[in-house]
Design an enzyme around this catalytic site. Sequence first.
Site, PDB file in Angstrom:
ATOM      1  N   CYS A  47      -2.430 -10.254   0.196  1.00 33.86           N
ATOM      2  CA  CYS A  47      -3.525  -9.642   0.954  1.00 33.86           C
ATOM      3  C   CYS A  47      -4.901 -10.230   0.657  1.00 33.86           C
ATOM      4  O   CYS A  47      -5.867  -9.859   1.323  1.00 33.86           O
ATOM      5  CB  CYS A  47      -3.547  -8.135   0.710  1.00 33.86           C
ATOM      6  SG  CYS A  47      -1.939  -7.354   0.891  1.00 33.86           S
ATOM      7  N   HIS A  99     -11.326  -2.634   0.578  1.00 40.91           N
ATOM      8  CA  HIS A  99      -9.963  -3.062   0.887  1.00 40.91           C
ATOM      9  C   HIS A  99      -9.106  -1.883   1.328  1.00 40.91           C
ATOM     10  O   HIS A  99      -8.152  -2.061   2.084  1.00 40.91           O
ATOM     11  CB  HIS A  99      -9.335  -3.719  -0.339  1.00 40.91           C
ATOM     12  CG  HIS A  99      -7.905  -4.110  -0.134  1.00 40.91           C
ATOM     13  ND1 HIS A  99      -7.545  -5.246   0.545  1.00 40.91           N
ATOM     14  CD2 HIS A  99      -6.740  -3.497  -0.491  1.00 40.91           C
ATOM     15  CE1 HIS A  99      -6.227  -5.333   0.593  1.00 40.91           C
ATOM     16  NE2 HIS A  99      -5.705  -4.290  -0.021  1.00 40.91           N
ATOM     17  N   GLU A 146      -9.404   1.464  -6.203  1.00 40.07           N
ATOM     18  CA  GLU A 146     -10.616   0.851  -5.672  1.00 40.07           C
ATOM     19  C   GLU A 146     -11.819   1.766  -5.813  1.00 40.07           C
ATOM     20  O   GLU A 146     -12.914   1.304  -6.169  1.00 40.07           O
ATOM     21  CB  GLU A 146     -10.436   0.450  -4.211  1.00 40.07           C
ATOM     22  CG  GLU A 146     -11.651  -0.282  -3.679  1.00 40.07           C
ATOM     23  CD  GLU A 146     -11.429  -0.967  -2.354  1.00 40.07           C
ATOM     24  OE1 GLU A 146     -12.274  -1.804  -1.970  1.00 40.07           O
ATOM     25  OE2 GLU A 146     -10.415  -0.679  -1.685  1.00 40.07           O
ATOM     26  N   LYS A 196      -9.769  -0.515   7.920  1.00 44.39           N
ATOM     27  CA  LYS A 196      -8.316  -0.567   8.131  1.00 44.39           C
ATOM     28  C   LYS A 196      -7.799   0.676   8.853  1.00 44.39           C
ATOM     29  O   LYS A 196      -6.703   0.638   9.428  1.00 44.39           O
ATOM     30  CB  LYS A 196      -7.591  -0.725   6.792  1.00 44.39           C
ATOM     31  CG  LYS A 196      -7.661  -2.129   6.196  1.00 44.39           C
ATOM     32  CD  LYS A 196      -6.745  -2.251   4.985  1.00 44.39           C
ATOM     33  CE  LYS A 196      -6.741  -3.654   4.420  1.00 44.39           C
ATOM     34  NZ  LYS A 196      -7.984  -4.000   3.707  1.00 44.39           N
ATOM     35  N   HIS A 227      -3.650  -2.855   8.263  1.00 45.46           N
ATOM     36  CA  HIS A 227      -3.666  -3.822   7.176  1.00 45.46           C
ATOM     37  C   HIS A 227      -3.053  -5.121   7.692  1.00 45.46           C
ATOM     38  O   HIS A 227      -1.839  -5.217   7.886  1.00 45.46           O
ATOM     39  CB  HIS A 227      -2.876  -3.283   5.979  1.00 45.46           C
ATOM     40  CG  HIS A 227      -3.093  -4.080   4.727  1.00 45.46           C
ATOM     41  ND1 HIS A 227      -3.737  -5.287   4.719  1.00 45.46           N
ATOM     42  CD2 HIS A 227      -2.734  -3.844   3.432  1.00 45.46           C
ATOM     43  CE1 HIS A 227      -3.787  -5.758   3.493  1.00 45.46           C
ATOM     44  NE2 HIS A 227      -3.181  -4.903   2.695  1.00 45.46           N
ATOM     45  N   PHE A 254      -1.010  -7.371  -3.804  1.00 45.69           N
ATOM     46  CA  PHE A 254       0.162  -7.354  -4.657  1.00 45.69           C
ATOM     47  C   PHE A 254       0.178  -8.660  -5.469  1.00 45.69           C
ATOM     48  O   PHE A 254      -0.194  -9.721  -4.961  1.00 45.69           O
ATOM     49  CB  PHE A 254       1.444  -7.265  -3.827  1.00 45.69           C
ATOM     50  CG  PHE A 254       1.750  -5.892  -3.300  1.00 45.69           C
ATOM     51  CD1 PHE A 254       1.008  -4.790  -3.668  1.00 45.69           C
ATOM     52  CD2 PHE A 254       2.808  -5.695  -2.422  1.00 45.69           C
ATOM     53  CE1 PHE A 254       1.291  -3.523  -3.179  1.00 45.69           C
ATOM     54  CE2 PHE A 254       3.116  -4.441  -1.933  1.00 45.69           C
ATOM     55  CZ  PHE A 254       2.352  -3.348  -2.309  1.00 45.69           C
TER      56      PHE A 254
END
Length: 416
Positions: free
Chosen positions: A166, A305, A316, A337, A342, A402
């Site tokens: 990502c 994010h 976050e 998002k 995403h 990830f």
Amino acid sequence: MSLERVVITGLGAVSALGLGADTNFSHALAGLSGIDFLSLPDLRQLQGHVAAQIKFPLPDLVKKTELPQFDRVALLAWAAASEALQQAGLGDQANNAALLESSGVFWGTGMGGAQTVETGYVDLFVEGKERVRPMSIVATMNNSAAAQIAMRAGFGGTVNTYSSACVSSAQAIGEAFRHIRHGYAERVLAGGAEALLTYGVVTAWDALRVLAPANAAHPERSCQPFSAQRNGLVLGEAGAAVMLESLSSAQARGAIILAELAGYGASNDAAHITKPDAAGQARAMRAALADAGLRSGDIGYINAHAAGTAAGDQAEAASIQQVFGTGTQAPLVSSTKALHGHTLGAAGALEFVLTIQALRNQSIPPTAFLDDPDPEFDLDFVALQARTDQAIRAAMSNSFAFGGSNAALIIKEFVA
């Protein structure tokens, strides 16, 4: 050696919010969601799944005879890249050898030609065919989109592909920034694309138990970042691009400068393959601030994010609070998002484009559908409605992935 200042001279975007950077921003500002029920182009459907799917025709930019070379991810990439080139005034430089040789492409994608891969598997294992389509390798390879962009733009400088889940496109933009700043190129078209809405890929994400269930009555509200009711992410597809250029090059060309890319910070959690770590994210944000020569109080807006997962949003929010403080001390924060989903490898670039436009328009897109903010987070998430007429001089875009990769990009108003 003096470092070059890096400016932005072109933007491009295509996502479920629409075609074009301006359309994407105006729809994000209005809180118009691109999320709906997923519809796959064959008999293998996933009933009840939602996605931020591009359901309108893409612009006709590729010759019919060349289409077999293109996975959908490369079509999205070229749609965004060509827009950024045109805005930057670099759409037709065929006779300018010096310019073309000093220009490169840095591109990000998480899964590359996912649709071509799946089609090949279906051909072999379901349909019983003995061969896959002749251009499958060319369409599938992760660097295909970057290569197609470079060929069509004529850029003969460095062409790099980044595939870090990502953060792929945020990393591409950040490394392109460094490439120009240290004098390796005059300009780099940077960004990313993702097209992973296939039966196999969506099923794999579903197996990870991170996808949000559909809001049956209002599918467009299925993604709820920072909400106490958040319960997962919604996958999307997109392409987004920025034309990065040395200040000296942009001024020599008489280009319109949209903003200045001032800082880039990167880090790794080195902790867990899927569980985010607030300390690692905070390191990336602090590194970006130091790189830009700014203090935390200089940042007026953060495009987060936040994808709507329990652990991700919590980490976050904690990392932002570690770096910027809480309440009115902290900048405004929103996650777009909720509207465009995403988009994985394209997420960093798409959200960076929206952050640039927020700075230029002095208007912050909302965290849509945030009726019930998580009380654990003491931050202003610009819930439900956009904020206009702001006084923002610098803004940050966060991307986390990830694998533990983190990236933060900082832009500021351009001052000659």
